[in-house]
Design a protein around this motif. Structure first.
Motif, PDB file in Angstrom:
ATOM      1  N   SER A  34       0.851  -1.190   0.000  1.00  0.00           N
ATOM      2  CA  SER A  34       0.000   0.000   0.000  1.00  0.00           C
ATOM      3  C   SER A  34       0.883   1.235   0.000  1.00  0.00           C
ATOM      4  O   SER A  34       1.860   1.300   0.750  1.00  0.00           O
ATOM      5  CB  SER A  34      -0.902   0.006   1.232  1.00  0.00           C
ATOM      6  N   VAL A  35       0.519   2.180  -0.865  1.00  0.00           N
ATOM      7  CA  VAL A  35       1.284   3.423  -0.967  1.00  0.00           C
ATOM      8  C   VAL A  35       0.315   4.597  -0.999  1.00  0.00           C
ATOM      9  O   VAL A  35      -0.814   4.472  -1.483  1.00  0.00           O
ATOM     10  CB  VAL A  35       2.188   3.435  -2.223  1.00  0.00           C
ATOM     11  N   PRO A  36       0.760   5.754  -0.492  1.00  0.00           N
ATOM     12  CA  PRO A  36      -0.119   6.925  -0.477  1.00  0.00           C
ATOM     13  C   PRO A  36      -0.402   7.430  -1.891  1.00  0.00           C
ATOM     14  O   PRO A  36       0.496   7.477  -2.739  1.00  0.00           O
ATOM     15  CB  PRO A  36       0.674   7.973   0.304  1.00  0.00           C
ATOM     16  N   LEU A  37      -1.636   7.828  -2.142  1.00  0.00           N
ATOM     17  CA  LEU A  37      -1.980   8.436  -3.424  1.00  0.00           C
ATOM     18  C   LEU A  37      -1.229   9.742  -3.646  1.00  0.00           C
ATOM     19  O   LEU A  37      -1.036  10.156  -4.785  1.00  0.00           O
ATOM     20  CB  LEU A  37      -3.487   8.680  -3.511  1.00  0.00           C
ATOM     21  N   GLU A  38      -0.790  10.369  -2.585  1.00  0.00           N
ATOM     22  CA  GLU A  38      -0.007  11.606  -2.701  1.00  0.00           C
ATOM     23  C   GLU A  38       1.237  11.416  -3.558  1.00  0.00           C
ATOM     24  O   GLU A  38       1.727  12.364  -4.159  1.00  0.00           O
ATOM     25  CB  GLU A  38       0.397  12.123  -1.315  1.00  0.00           C
ATOM     26  N   TRP A  39       1.753  10.202  -3.619  1.00  0.00           N
ATOM     27  CA  TRP A  39       2.938   9.921  -4.435  1.00  0.00           C
ATOM     28  C   TRP A  39       2.634   9.979  -5.922  1.00  0.00           C
ATOM     29  O   TRP A  39       3.545  10.080  -6.744  1.00  0.00           O
ATOM     30  CB  TRP A  39       3.509   8.551  -4.105  1.00  0.00           C
ATOM     31  N   LEU A  56      -2.764  -4.409 -16.375  1.00  0.00           N
ATOM     32  CA  LEU A  56      -1.390  -4.810 -16.083  1.00  0.00           C
ATOM     33  C   LEU A  56      -0.580  -4.762 -17.369  1.00  0.00           C
ATOM     34  O   LEU A  56      -1.095  -5.070 -18.447  1.00  0.00           O
ATOM     35  CB  LEU A  56      -1.359  -6.223 -15.502  1.00  0.00           C
ATOM     36  N   ILE A  57       0.675  -4.358 -17.248  1.00  0.00           N
ATOM     37  CA  ILE A  57       1.577  -4.357 -18.392  1.00  0.00           C
ATOM     38  C   ILE A  57       2.812  -5.185 -18.038  1.00  0.00           C
ATOM     39  O   ILE A  57       3.167  -5.314 -16.864  1.00  0.00           O
ATOM     40  CB  ILE A  57       1.967  -2.921 -18.821  1.00  0.00           C
ATOM     41  N   GLY A  58       3.426  -5.764 -19.058  1.00  0.00           N
ATOM     42  CA  GLY A  58       4.630  -6.560 -18.825  1.00  0.00           C
ATOM     43  C   GLY A  58       4.405  -7.741 -17.906  1.00  0.00           C
ATOM     44  O   GLY A  58       5.225  -8.023 -17.040  1.00  0.00           O
ATOM     45  N   LYS A  59       3.263  -8.415 -18.057  1.00  0.00           N
ATOM     46  CA  LYS A  59       2.922  -9.571 -17.213  1.00  0.00           C
ATOM     47  C   LYS A  59       2.889  -9.230 -15.727  1.00  0.00           C
ATOM     48  O   LYS A  59       3.236 -10.027 -14.878  1.00  0.00           O
ATOM     49  CB  LYS A  59       3.869 -10.728 -17.484  1.00  0.00           C
ATOM     50  N   GLY A  60       2.513  -7.980 -15.425  1.00  0.00           N
ATOM     51  CA  GLY A  60       2.360  -7.571 -14.032  1.00  0.00           C
ATOM     52  C   GLY A  60       3.511  -6.772 -13.463  1.00  0.00           C
ATOM     53  O   GLY A  60       3.475  -6.400 -12.294  1.00  0.00           O
ATOM     54  N   VAL A  61       4.530  -6.465 -14.257  1.00  0.00           N
ATOM     55  CA  VAL A  61       5.633  -5.659 -13.719  1.00  0.00           C
ATOM     56  C   VAL A  61       5.252  -4.182 -13.638  1.00  0.00           C
ATOM     57  O   VAL A  61       5.926  -3.391 -12.976  1.00  0.00           O
ATOM     58  CB  VAL A  61       6.956  -5.827 -14.511  1.00  0.00           C
ATOM     59  N   GLY A  62       4.152  -3.822 -14.276  1.00  0.00           N
ATOM     60  CA  GLY A  62       3.690  -2.451 -14.228  1.00  0.00           C
ATOM     61  C   GLY A  62       2.174  -2.376 -14.342  1.00  0.00           C
ATOM     62  O   GLY A  62       1.511  -3.363 -14.671  1.00  0.00           O
ATOM     63  N   ILE A  63       1.646  -1.192 -14.077  1.00  0.00           N
ATOM     64  CA  ILE A  63       0.220  -0.923 -14.149  1.00  0.00           C
ATOM     65  C   ILE A  63       0.036   0.321 -15.009  1.00  0.00           C
ATOM     66  O   ILE A  63       0.771   1.304 -14.851  1.00  0.00           O
ATOM     67  CB  ILE A  63      -0.380  -0.681 -12.749  1.00  0.00           C
ATOM     68  N   HIS A  64      -0.951   0.272 -15.915  1.00  0.00           N
ATOM     69  CA  HIS A  64      -1.179   1.378 -16.851  1.00  0.00           C
ATOM     70  C   HIS A  64      -2.618   1.862 -16.750  1.00  0.00           C
ATOM     71  O   HIS A  64      -3.553   1.050 -16.706  1.00  0.00           O
ATOM     72  CB  HIS A  64      -0.883   0.909 -18.277  1.00  0.00           C
ATOM     73  N   TRP A  65      -2.777   3.183 -16.701  1.00  0.00           N
ATOM     74  CA  TRP A  65      -4.084   3.831 -16.746  1.00  0.00           C
ATOM     75  C   TRP A  65      -4.138   4.634 -18.035  1.00  0.00           C
ATOM     76  O   TRP A  65      -3.588   5.735 -18.118  1.00  0.00           O
ATOM     77  CB  TRP A  65      -4.289   4.766 -15.547  1.00  0.00           C
ATOM     78  N   LYS A  66      -4.800   4.089 -19.061  1.00  0.00           N
ATOM     79  CA  LYS A  66      -4.856   4.725 -20.371  1.00  0.00           C
ATOM     80  C   LYS A  66      -5.499   6.106 -20.300  1.00  0.00           C
ATOM     81  O   LYS A  66      -4.981   7.064 -20.884  1.00  0.00           O
ATOM     82  CB  LYS A  66      -5.622   3.835 -21.354  1.00  0.00           C
ATOM     83  N   ASP A  67      -6.624   6.214 -19.597  1.00  0.00           N
ATOM     84  CA  ASP A  67      -7.347   7.489 -19.517  1.00  0.00           C
ATOM     85  C   ASP A  67      -6.524   8.592 -18.875  1.00  0.00           C
ATOM     86  O   ASP A  67      -6.746   9.780 -19.134  1.00  0.00           O
ATOM     87  CB  ASP A  67      -8.640   7.329 -18.721  1.00  0.00           C
ATOM     88  N   LEU A  68      -5.584   8.215 -18.028  1.00  0.00           N
ATOM     89  CA  LEU A  68      -4.775   9.189 -17.297  1.00  0.00           C
ATOM     90  C   LEU A  68      -3.365   9.322 -17.852  1.00  0.00           C
ATOM     91  O   LEU A  68      -2.590  10.155 -17.377  1.00  0.00           O
ATOM     92  CB  LEU A  68      -4.695   8.788 -15.816  1.00  0.00           C
ATOM     93  N   ASP A  69      -3.004   8.483 -18.828  1.00  0.00           N
ATOM     94  CA  ASP A  69      -1.647   8.429 -19.365  1.00  0.00           C
ATOM     95  C   ASP A  69      -0.637   8.262 -18.225  1.00  0.00           C
ATOM     96  O   ASP A  69       0.349   8.979 -18.115  1.00  0.00           O
ATOM     97  CB  ASP A  69      -1.328   9.688 -20.188  1.00  0.00           C
ATOM     98  N   GLU A  70      -0.921   7.290 -17.359  1.00  0.00           N
ATOM     99  CA  GLU A  70      -0.090   7.043 -16.169  1.00  0.00           C
ATOM    100  C   GLU A  70       0.371   5.592 -16.162  1.00  0.00           C
ATOM    101  O   GLU A  70      -0.413   4.675 -16.401  1.00  0.00           O
ATOM    102  CB  GLU A  70      -0.893   7.343 -14.902  1.00  0.00           C
ATOM    103  N   ASP A  71       1.656   5.397 -15.907  1.00  0.00           N
ATOM    104  CA  ASP A  71       2.243   4.074 -15.740  1.00  0.00           C
ATOM    105  C   ASP A  71       2.966   4.035 -14.405  1.00  0.00           C
ATOM    106  O   ASP A  71       3.668   4.985 -14.054  1.00  0.00           O
ATOM    107  CB  ASP A  71       3.263   3.764 -16.838  1.00  0.00           C
ATOM    108  N   VAL A  72       2.816   2.933 -13.675  1.00  0.00           N
ATOM    109  CA  VAL A  72       3.500   2.749 -12.394  1.00  0.00           C
ATOM    110  C   VAL A  72       4.209   1.409 -12.432  1.00  0.00           C
ATOM    111  O   VAL A  72       3.591   0.375 -12.703  1.00  0.00           O
ATOM    112  CB  VAL A  72       2.502   2.798 -11.206  1.00  0.00           C
ATOM    113  N   SER A  73       5.492   1.431 -12.174  1.00  0.00           N
ATOM    114  CA  SER A  73       6.276   0.208 -12.063  1.00  0.00           C
ATOM    115  C   SER A  73       6.073  -0.381 -10.675  1.00  0.00           C
ATOM    116  O   SER A  73       6.232   0.318  -9.671  1.00  0.00           O
ATOM    117  CB  SER A  73       7.754   0.531 -12.292  1.00  0.00           C
ATOM    118  N   VAL A  74       5.761  -1.661 -10.601  1.00  0.00           N
ATOM    119  CA  VAL A  74       5.571  -2.312  -9.307  1.00  0.00           C
ATOM    120  C   VAL A  74       6.869  -2.276  -8.504  1.00  0.00           C
ATOM    121  O   VAL A  74       6.860  -2.000  -7.308  1.00  0.00           O
ATOM    122  CB  VAL A  74       5.059  -3.756  -9.491  1.00  0.00           C
TER     123      VAL A  74
END
Length: 80
Positions: A34-39, A56-74
């Protein structure tokens, strides 16, 4: 002389959920981080509908939100 090799396993996500102030990422090995949304200002400022529209992207190594153009690496969630 004996040598051993340590295999590093990259964490992989299986799911994402949110509450009012946190993002919770389920991992393939059963843990949840769990991480703060503030990040993540784009996620913090997004609507609940936009946050739920992830994939999920890369078989789960990342998460992508198309509508927000946001990617987060796990992996980055552990280093932050």
């Amino acid at each position: 002389m004996t040598t051993s090799t340590v295999k590093t396993i990259e964490p992989r996500a299986t799911g994402v959920r949110f509450d009012a102030s946190m993002m919770h990422v389920r991992l393939l090995d059963g843990r949840e981080i769990s991480v703060p949304l503030e990040w993540f200002p784009r996620l913090r400022d997004a609507s609940a509908i936009q946050r739920r529209h992830w994939r999920l992207i890369g078989k789960g190594v990342g998460i992508h939100w198309k509508d927000l153009d946001e990617d987060v690496s796990v992996n980055a969630l552990f280093a932050t």
